[in-house]
Scaffold this active site. Structure first.
Site, PDB file in Angstrom:
ATOM      1  N   TYR A  68      -3.607  -3.590  95.653  1.00  0.00           N
ATOM      2  CA  TYR A  68      -4.624  -3.651  96.702  1.00  0.00           C
ATOM      3  C   TYR A  68      -5.027  -5.089  97.015  1.00  0.00           C
ATOM      4  O   TYR A  68      -6.210  -5.401  97.118  1.00  0.00           O
ATOM      5  CB  TYR A  68      -5.855  -2.816  96.289  1.00  0.00           C
ATOM      6  CG  TYR A  68      -5.454  -1.440  95.824  1.00  0.00           C
ATOM      7  CD1 TYR A  68      -4.977  -0.503  96.732  1.00  0.00           C
ATOM      8  CD2 TYR A  68      -5.491  -1.092  94.476  1.00  0.00           C
ATOM      9  CE1 TYR A  68      -4.558   0.746  96.311  1.00  0.00           C
ATOM     10  CE2 TYR A  68      -5.074   0.156  94.054  1.00  0.00           C
ATOM     11  CZ  TYR A  68      -4.607   1.065  94.978  1.00  0.00           C
ATOM     12  OH  TYR A  68      -4.191   2.285  94.559  1.00  0.00           O
TER      13      TYR A  68
ATOM     14  N   TYR B 196      -8.714  11.030  96.212  1.00  0.00           N
ATOM     15  CA  TYR B 196      -7.620  10.066  96.067  1.00  0.00           C
ATOM     16  C   TYR B 196      -6.464  10.778  95.381  1.00  0.00           C
ATOM     17  O   TYR B 196      -6.638  11.374  94.313  1.00  0.00           O
ATOM     18  CB  TYR B 196      -8.043   8.850  95.238  1.00  0.00           C
ATOM     19  CG  TYR B 196      -6.877   7.906  95.010  1.00  0.00           C
ATOM     20  CD1 TYR B 196      -6.509   6.982  95.980  1.00  0.00           C
ATOM     21  CD2 TYR B 196      -6.117   7.978  93.852  1.00  0.00           C
ATOM     22  CE1 TYR B 196      -5.412   6.150  95.802  1.00  0.00           C
ATOM     23  CE2 TYR B 196      -5.019   7.151  93.660  1.00  0.00           C
ATOM     24  CZ  TYR B 196      -4.671   6.238  94.636  1.00  0.00           C
ATOM     25  OH  TYR B 196      -3.583   5.421  94.452  1.00  0.00           O
TER      26      TYR B 196
HETATM   27  C1  LIG Z   1      -4.059   7.456  89.838  1.00  0.00           C
HETATM   28  C2  LIG Z   1      -4.055   8.732  90.537  1.00  0.00           C
HETATM   29  C3  LIG Z   1      -2.936   9.152  91.290  1.00  0.00           C
HETATM   30  C4  LIG Z   1      -1.715   8.283  91.480  1.00  0.00           C
HETATM   31  O1  LIG Z   1      -1.049   8.024  90.284  1.00  0.00           O
HETATM   32  P1  LIG Z   1      -0.047   6.759  90.177  1.00  0.00           P
HETATM   33  O2  LIG Z   1       0.546   6.902  88.816  1.00  0.00           O
HETATM   34  O3  LIG Z   1      -0.899   5.531  90.341  1.00  0.00           O
HETATM   35  O4  LIG Z   1       0.945   6.901  91.266  1.00  0.00           O
HETATM   36  C5  LIG Z   1      -2.993  10.384  91.913  1.00  0.00           C
HETATM   37  N1  LIG Z   1      -4.073  11.183  91.789  1.00  0.00           N
HETATM   38  C6  LIG Z   1      -5.153  10.822  91.081  1.00  0.00           C
HETATM   39  C7  LIG Z   1      -6.307  11.753  90.960  1.00  0.00           C
HETATM   40  C8  LIG Z   1      -5.187   9.583  90.431  1.00  0.00           C
HETATM   41  O5  LIG Z   1      -6.284   9.219  89.749  1.00  0.00           O
END
Ligand SMILES: *Cc1c(COP(=O)(O)O)cnc(C)c1O
Length: 437
Positions: free
Chosen positions: A19, A150
């Protein structure tokens, strides 16, 4: 000893950090090693400093660093093989880990797909749901979720991440257009008949009904919306979305990449809601923060639906590093530790310590909310956090913290002692007081 100045200069000119802007000027801190709950930093002036990692390396390093049992699992597996392809081949680490995951999760979840990151696991979960609907001929292509979520940074997860947080406006016309219910009212313990809850449920049901024939699946993070804003919601929210999906022939996908393996107090957050998903994503803490690994679990019904001739006959996904043996072996050792260490007692201890330790922040003018759920402690500010200044102020107090947006938060390793936990809390509260007032 590393020439930290030279390395940081190269980093500044050539590396992307998460980011970040290529024009960013704030230099990162240089980590030389890590052990227990501490990172050993090397400063540009050559001096060293040990700091407590209040972030568990983005929520993964639940047992801390240089964990003897995890190191040993890695060494033992290295002596056999670090990797082999998973197409046409299999191995004990993958099989044993799948057995463990099937045993730990609701009995309906019987089939495991190993992905190489959380985002990819969400890609796979969404692909499963879409493919299943191809198979049944419904023509459904949209997802239903809640704002403030997210689910990862690749395009499909980004399309169900909060439209503002996920910067959807940059990708109009490229990003599929899914359906977003309002952010649920705050609070894990909010009564079901609370007026805000009732209003949210009404609005969510109305919105869902308007799109029901298009919705292939609902997707959400149960209880804790992590990177989307560190918000907590009640189990009822999970139940409402699951009920809507069931009523209208859609699937339920739960994203427990942040909440899985104990962070909110139960092994999985779905246990509090008593909702059994059709598809479940886990990741982050799965390997205790040692290597990137995630998993998608699904029901036999989904697995067979996706594999039906009409649905294409196969799940068209297979990352190069699928089911990496090294990662699977370490994950098994990490799950042993989660259970042997009695994670629920550890996390309960964190919850008690965070609740009392962060409480003084509530009296600060700059703070609008202080909240704690399991091993998650959040101080929400009135204004965007001055990230660099806060990190530096916490570092002076022996703690590594990385705020985002208006949130100064901690997710400490489960093994954090009460003394280290109070150092974390004091550092957070005092840093906020110093930087934001
Ligand atoms: C971190 C996260 C992701 C993505 O995982 P990465 O290993 O960074 O690709 C997806 N969903 C949630 C809820 C997360 O906290």
């Amino acid at each position: 000893m590393a020439d930290v100045d030279r390395l940081l200069a190269f980093d500044r000119d050539h590396l992307w950090h998460p980011y970040s802007s290529a024009a960013e000027t704030a230099p990162p801190y240089f980590v030389e090693s890590a052990s227990g709950v501490r990172l050993s930093l090397r400063m540009p002036d050559g001096s060293g400093q040990d700091v407590i990692d209040a972030m568990s390396s983005w929520w993964c390093a639940i047992h801390g660093y240089a964990v003897p049992q995890l190191d040993e699992a890695a060494r033992a597996q290295l002596a056999r093989m670090s990797h082999v392809m998973f197409g046409g081949l299999t191995h004990e680490p993958a099989i044993a880990l799948a057995e463990r995951l099937v045993a730990l999760t609701p009995p309906a979840l019987q089939r495991v797909f190993f992905a190489d990151s959380g985002s990819v696991s969400v890609e796979v979960a969404m692909k499963m749901a879409l493919q299943l609907h191809v198979g049944t001929g419904t023509g459904r292509t949209r997802f239903f979720t809640i704002r403030g979520g997210y689910h990862g940074d690749t395009f499909s997860p980004m399309s169900v991440t909060d439209p503002v947080g996920g910067m959807h406006s940059l990708f109009t016309g490229i990003l599929p257009d899914h359906v977003f219910a309002p952010v649920p009212p705050a609070g894990v313990d909010l009564p079901d008949d609370d007026p805000a809850m009732a209003a949210w449920e009404r609005e969510t049901r109305r919105l869902y009904a308007a799109h029901a024939d298009d919705i292939a699946a609902v997707i959400l993070e149960p209880l804790l919306q992590g990177a989307g804003g560190m918000r907590f919601h009640s189990p009822r929210v999970v139940q409402v979305l699951a009920e809507l999906a069931r009523e209208h022939g859609a699937l339920v996908i739960l994203d427990e990449i942040a909440t899985g393996f104990g962070r909110t107090g139960t092994m999985f957050a779905l246990e509090r809601a008593a909702v059994v998903p059709d598809i479940l994503c886990v990741g982050k803490a799965l390997t205790g923060g040692y290597l990137s690994l995630a998993a998608v679990l699904c029901t036999d019904e989904v697995a067979h639906g996706v594999s039906s001739e009409r649905a294409g006959g196969a799940l068209m996904h297979g990352p190069t590093f699928m089911a990496n043996p090294l990662a699977c072996s370490i994950a098994l050792a990490s799950l042993d530790l989660v259970q042997d260490n009695d994670f629920s007692t550890q996390v309960r201890g964190l919850e008690v310590g965070l609740t009392s330790g962060l409480e003084p922040a509530g009296a600060l003018d700059s703070v609008v909310d202080v909240r704690v759920l399991g091993g998650v402690g959040v101080i929400q500010l009135r204004e965007p956090a001055r990230v660099g200044e806060l990190a530096a102020a916490a570092m002076e107090r022996g703690v590594w913290v990385r705020p985002f947006r208006d949130l100064v938060y901690t997710m400490p390793p489960y093994v954090t002692t009460p003394e280290d936990l109070s150092t974390i809390c004091d550092a957070l509260v005092q840093s906020v007081a110093t930087v934001h007032g």
